[in-house]
Design an enzyme around this catalytic site. Structure first.
Site, PDB file in Angstrom:
ATOM      1  N   ASP A  93      26.963  77.527   3.870  1.00 49.22           N
ATOM      2  CA  ASP A  93      26.870  77.590   5.322  1.00 49.22           C
ATOM      3  C   ASP A  93      27.146  79.028   5.747  1.00 49.22           C
ATOM      4  OD1 ASP A  93      26.600  76.941   7.931  1.00 49.22           O
ATOM      5  OD2 ASP A  93      28.390  75.702   8.071  1.00 49.22           O
ATOM      6  N   ASP A 267      25.384  66.863   4.456  1.00 47.44           N
ATOM      7  CA  ASP A 267      26.695  67.249   3.924  1.00 47.44           C
ATOM      8  C   ASP A 267      27.763  66.790   4.903  1.00 47.44           C
ATOM      9  OD1 ASP A 267      28.294  69.799   5.299  1.00 47.44           O
ATOM     10  OD2 ASP A 267      26.196  69.664   5.898  1.00 47.44           O
ATOM     11  N   CYS A 305      31.234  48.657  -8.616  1.00 47.89           N
ATOM     12  CA  CYS A 305      31.169  50.116  -8.543  1.00 47.89           C
ATOM     13  C   CYS A 305      31.368  50.721  -9.927  1.00 47.89           C
ATOM     14  CB  CYS A 305      32.231  50.652  -7.583  1.00 47.89           C
ATOM     15  SG  CYS A 305      32.214  52.460  -7.420  1.00 47.89           S
ATOM     16  N   CYS A 307      32.181  53.903 -10.558  1.00 48.93           N
ATOM     17  CA  CYS A 307      32.986  55.132 -10.551  1.00 48.93           C
ATOM     18  C   CYS A 307      34.195  54.989 -11.466  1.00 48.93           C
ATOM     19  CB  CYS A 307      33.412  55.501  -9.125  1.00 48.93           C
ATOM     20  SG  CYS A 307      34.839  54.587  -8.488  1.00 48.93           S
ATOM     21  N   CYS A 310      37.108  52.758  -9.947  1.00 50.56           N
ATOM     22  CA  CYS A 310      36.921  51.303  -9.950  1.00 50.56           C
ATOM     23  C   CYS A 310      36.881  50.732 -11.365  1.00 50.56           C
ATOM     24  CB  CYS A 310      35.642  50.946  -9.200  1.00 50.56           C
ATOM     25  SG  CYS A 310      35.794  51.149  -7.404  1.00 50.56           S
ATOM     26  N   HIS A 336      36.021  57.889  -5.785  1.00 49.94           N
ATOM     27  CA  HIS A 336      35.307  56.681  -5.360  1.00 49.94           C
ATOM     28  C   HIS A 336      34.411  56.953  -4.156  1.00 49.94           C
ATOM     29  CE1 HIS A 336      34.330  52.581  -4.228  1.00 49.94           C
ATOM     30  NE2 HIS A 336      34.673  52.928  -2.991  1.00 49.94           N
TER      31      HIS A 336
END
Length: 357
Positions: A93, A267, A305, A307, A310, A336
């Site tokens: 940015d 984003d 999930c 991830c 999890c 997560h």
């Protein structure tokens, strides 16, 4: 140009698009969510975990990196990719959002913006030329033009003035951009929630024939319906063969509603910020993990999930970590939340391909 955008599939039922963005540091499948690494790090998540969860690109911030560690340090390190040892694409940015978020610490003129550092109070003057020079040194794959992001609400007269200033600054950014073969400069469409100003800003931005275009000045306090309205207004005025980036948006509902309106890139810090405060995303909505009801809940956040969090930890344990203010709690919940959004975007891409969105 430094990047190439390939439009793979258009939805038959909406304006959703499935694309592929080629950059010097890798290919990005769109629509895509970009985790925010403002200070060359996504808060509470290691690079290894970002790679493993399928992160395609991250975002960093020119203003903050300029102040700390300083552009000379990053230049001597060989650029931002080498400094932070990140092998995939980076978008930086310009500092334009800080024109909005640090309104009490800055003064705007037609030449640029004088910021008073939030770290030590020192004064720094950012011009469009200086912002581009800094980003050229950073070496990010996608760089943003310097713009004026106005607050909401704002009157039409000032919003129009900011559109004019943003258009003039874009010309200066483009003229000063030297590393065009390796870095893609995106222009930013402003105009608050005024249709006429959004259209005018889009036309003037597209005139510069840039590799991509961003929609700025939304998600700054306006009702979500107004944000969606502005995206719809802009759809006919943004080139179909260039990526479209909605800045600062990253909740599941806003991602979905914006994707079906033709946006390719997003984003937001929301996923990691709320994780550090003990809130996680689920298909049923937000879960405040520190609530007493999870004290003896030995299930994962979500059963299906994939991830790391999890797959290995229970709600009860995660609640304990957050209540005890252990750093691991922020790490696991951040993993997560980011993976949740990445999976969400993976599903949207597949749904577009199969005309199910």
């Amino acid at each position: 140009m430094a990047i190439k955008f390939e439009l793979i599939k258009k939805s038959k039922k909406s304006n959703a698009r499935r694309g592929r963005l080629y950059t010097p540091h890798g290919v990005i499948e769109t629509p895509v969510f970009m985790p925010v690494g403002t200070q060359a790090t996504v808060k509470a998540i290691m690079h290894r975990d970002l790679y493993e969860m399928g992160t395609q690109i991250i975002l960093a911030n020119t203003y903050h990196l300029y102040l700390r560690p300083g552009i000379d340090v990053i230049k001597e390190a060989g650029g931002l990719h080498r400094f932070m040892n990140w092998q995939k694409p980076i978008l930086t940015d310009s500092g334009g959002f800080q024109v909005f978020s640090l309104s009490k610490l800055r003064k705007i003129t037609d030449d640029g913006v004088e910021f008073r550092s939030h770290i030590d109070g020192s004064r720094h003057f950012f011009t469009p030329e200086k912002v581009i020079e800094i980003q050229n040194i950073l070496g990010s794959d996608i760089i943003m033009a310097f713009d004026e992001c106005v607050p909401y609400p704002v009157d039409h007269e000032y919003a129009k003035w900011a559109v004019e200033r943003t258009a003039r600054w874009l010309k200066r950014c483009k003229a000063h951009h030297k590393n065009t073969e390796n870095q893609a400069l995106f222009g930013i469409v402003q105009g608050s929630t005024y249709k006429d100003l959004r259209i005018e800003s889009a036309k003037r931005t597209v005139e510069e024939d840039l590799p991509g275009y961003a929609i700025g000045g939304l998600s700054v306090g306006e009702p979500k319906e107004r944000m969606y309205e502005m995206i719809e207004v802009l759809h006919p005025f943004l080139p179909e063969d260039k990526p479209r980036y909605l800045m600062g948006v990253g909740t599941p509902d806003c991602l979905y509603e914006s994707v079906i309106r033709g946006v390719d890139m997003f984003d937001c810090v929301f996923a990691t910020r709320t994780a550090r405060n003990g809130t996680v995303f689920t298909k049923e909505g937000r879960m405040i993990i520190k609530n007493a009801q999870y004290a003896k809940d030995f299930r994962p956040i979500e059963e299906d999930c994939d991830c790391y969090t999890c797959q290995n930890f229970t709600r009860a344990y995660l609640r304990h970590l957050i209540k005890a203010e252990e750093i691991l709690g922020a790490i696991l919940l951040s993993i997560h939340n980011v993976r949740f959004l990445l999976r969400f975007m993976e599903k949207l891409r597949k749904d577009i391909e199969e005309d199910r969105i």
